[in-house]
Design a protein around this motif. Sequence first.
Motif, short mmCIF file in Angstrom:
data_model
loop_
_atom_site.label_atom_id
_atom_site.label_comp_id
_atom_site.label_asym_id
_atom_site.label_seq_id
_atom_site.Cartn_x
_atom_site.Cartn_y
_atom_site.Cartn_z
N UNK A 180 104.82 58.15 16.89
CA UNK A 180 103.41 58.27 17.84
C UNK A 180 103.89 58.48 19.19
N UNK A 181 104.79 57.63 19.53
CA UNK A 181 105.24 57.76 21.19
C UNK A 181 105.91 59.12 21.10
N UNK A 182 106.52 59.54 20.21
CA UNK A 182 107.33 60.90 20.27
C UNK A 182 106.29 62.05 20.33
N UNK A 183 104.80 61.82 20.02
CA UNK A 183 104.19 62.95 19.97
C UNK A 183 103.70 63.28 18.45
N UNK A 184 104.01 62.55 17.48
CA UNK A 184 103.66 63.04 16.11
C UNK A 184 102.45 62.67 15.75
N UNK A 185 101.64 63.58 15.02
CA UNK A 185 100.37 63.12 14.47
C UNK A 185 100.43 62.96 12.77
N UNK A 186 101.29 63.42 12.10
CA UNK A 186 101.27 63.01 10.70
C UNK A 186 102.97 63.13 10.32
N UNK A 187 103.15 62.56 9.09
CA UNK A 187 104.52 62.25 8.93
C UNK A 187 104.70 62.49 7.22
N UNK A 188 105.55 63.06 6.99
CA UNK A 188 106.02 63.47 5.45
C UNK A 188 107.52 63.63 5.38
N UNK A 189 107.95 63.81 4.20
CA UNK A 189 109.34 63.78 3.84
C UNK A 189 110.08 65.13 3.67
N UNK A 190 109.23 66.18 3.76
CA UNK A 190 109.74 67.56 3.22
C UNK A 190 109.83 68.81 4.02
N UNK A 191 109.05 68.64 5.30
CA UNK A 191 108.91 69.42 6.33
C UNK A 191 110.00 70.11 6.65
N UNK A 192 111.24 69.37 6.73
CA UNK A 192 112.25 70.09 7.30
C UNK A 192 113.54 69.31 6.16
N UNK A 193 114.54 70.53 5.93
CA UNK A 193 114.88 71.90 6.52
C UNK A 193 113.88 72.76 6.19
N UNK A 194 112.69 72.74 5.23
CA UNK A 194 112.18 73.74 4.62
C UNK A 194 111.82 74.72 5.68
N UNK A 195 111.10 74.31 6.70
CA UNK A 195 110.46 75.32 7.62
C UNK A 195 111.59 76.14 8.32
N UNK A 196 112.57 75.64 8.60
CA UNK A 196 113.68 76.13 9.34
C UNK A 196 114.57 77.17 8.34
#
Length: 251
Positions: A180-196
């Motif tokens: 949250x301090x880093x500025x994240x709003x949601x958390x998941x385990x598969x978003x990367x490296x998929x998006x890149x």
Amino acid sequence: MSTLAIIGGTGLDALGILHVDKRELINTPFGEPSGPITRGSLFGQEVLFLPRHGYNHNFPPHQVNYRANLWALREAGADKVLAVAAVGGIRADMGPGRLIIPDQIIDYTWGRPSTFFERGSGGRSESVTHIDFTEPYCEELRQQLLKAAFAGNITVVDGGTYAATQGPRLETAAEIERLERDGCHLVGMTGMPEAALARELELCYACCAVVANWAAGKNGGTITMTDIEKNLKGGMQQVGELLESHLMSFN
Ligand code: HPA
């Protein structure tokens, strides 16, 4: 005319509403994808479907062959990819059951093969290549999804920063505070490296995140699989409606 591929996440291992034409087993220079690619039609449009974790949900997030999955989808003809993903909600407006179309991502994963640009991999190139990743999601598809949600009267959150964690365990409350301090709003385990990886293949890739639970520490108690499954059921119903509205208006 473009071909949409849907990567199903937890809770969407099968796309029951899909009329299946055939299943294609595609091998790639990076090994086997999570399963055969399903080619079929959804609301009258041709789509491709691949469950990220396998048809029997047997690949945990850190062991998904993301490279093979994206390579195979492109090989099958996809130029757009909609990634459906279960997440934990951090921000107050991202409670269980909510759909989110994120616009940013921070990668906290480690040890996952995360690029096609590797020497001797049989992949994309032998020379050093750096993709632009300022905007990690395809804005064209993001906007189409937002319009489809509006047209279909489906509530979605426009934007948000997805924290991609390693898993398969859920986070500690302190880790969520740090995210949250880093500025994240949601958390998941598969978003990367998929998006890149999708960007490396020049695929138009966007994510529809479905909130399965409040992130650790956000709701006092512990997180149970029973709650996650219950929340995902309702969320996935809405994903189906969003897909219907999207395929009726675009593609
Ligand atoms: N954290 C990480 N990944 C998740 C969560 C979570 O709370 N819920 C569903 N996927």
